[in-house]
Design an enzyme around this catalytic site. Sequence first.
Site, short mmCIF file in Angstrom:
data_model
loop_
_atom_site.label_atom_id
_atom_site.label_comp_id
_atom_site.label_asym_id
_atom_site.label_seq_id
_atom_site.Cartn_x
_atom_site.Cartn_y
_atom_site.Cartn_z
N HIS A 34 10.00 1.30 0.83
CA HIS A 34 9.35 2.58 0.51
C HIS A 34 10.38 3.71 0.50
O HIS A 34 10.31 4.62 -0.33
CB HIS A 34 8.27 2.92 1.54
N GLN A 61 -9.09 -2.93 -2.27
CA GLN A 61 -8.19 -3.94 -2.86
C GLN A 61 -7.98 -5.14 -1.95
O GLN A 61 -7.12 -5.98 -2.24
CB GLN A 61 -6.87 -3.30 -3.27
O1 PAF Z 1 1.42 -1.15 -3.59
C1 PAF Z 1 0.68 -0.59 -2.77
O2 PAF Z 1 1.08 -0.22 -1.66
C2 PAF Z 1 -0.78 -0.37 -3.13
O3 PAF Z 1 -1.29 -1.42 -3.89
C3 PAF Z 1 -1.04 0.98 -3.83
C4 PAF Z 1 -0.33 1.06 -5.16
C5 PAF Z 1 -0.59 2.11 -2.93
C6 PAF Z 1 -2.54 1.15 -4.11
O4 PAF Z 1 -3.27 1.13 -2.93
#
Ligand code: PAF
Length: 284
Positions: A34, A61
């Site tokens: 990140h 998700q």
């Molecule tokens: O890649 C991620 O961390 C997640 O899938 C995202 C793009 C933040 C969506 O929740």
Amino acid sequence: LKTSRTIGQTRRLLEGTGKPLVLVPTMGALHEGHAALIRRARREAGPSGTVAVSIFVNPAQFGPSEDFSVYPRPLARDLALCRSLGVDLVFVPPAARMYAPDASTFVEETTLSLPLCGRSRPGHFRGVCTVVAKLLNIFRPDVAVFGEKDWQQLAVIRRMVRDLDFPVRITGHPTHREHDGLATSSRNARLSPAERAAAPAIHAALRKAAASARSPQDAAARARRSIAAIPGARVDYVGAADAASLGPPRPGRPARLFAAVFLGRARLIDNIPLPRAARRKPTR
Ligand code: PAF
């Protein structure tokens, strides 16, 4: 560093901030991968632009038997990292602020979402698209940055943005790797020391297969065999696909090798490009 917890507060804080606005959507538990996305965002924004990070573990998700409830949420550490990287605004919404209790609208990409992770995680990309569409509407960023480790997610988001005319440029950033090649992921923290020691063999297997294979199918078969032999590993899928359509590899077009592997309590994913030679069909 400014932080916001509501959509209204986010929009107010963004008023009059420097352009371009570059957004890095995350689920928190921020790591060096990140940090690389945030540094990339700063380069895209330039010294007078604005870098925003969203931290939201998106329930939509995760499947019912997945790791939503145990997904790490080290917020104080995440905010400290954002501060040290010069992020301007962090949006940390509680789930109840992101989704109305009777929310009934979803965004679904219906082609690129189907193979690979889409097959083993039904509904996953619908959750991703819905939350990313919401974040793009909340922030209206000029650029949004996503990691290439989630190659399929990146392709699905690009397609959604194209199909629905979101006025944003999507930037993909190369996968960050640990010193031993393991793709950096929040899920690596779930590995036992023995599993962590075995995990780099996934990337090693992909690389070796990509380098020695005569065709994409051969690369996938070689990688699958090597990964299945990693102690404690259970292959979810290993496959070769066209880098853009995620369908079967096409002669002369960029292709990639993809793997998703359960190792103990973690599900790890990785992907690498297939070199030109491995993209040709066998001649015999
Ligand atoms: O890649 C991620 O961390 C997640 O899938 C995202 C793009 C933040 C969506 O929740």
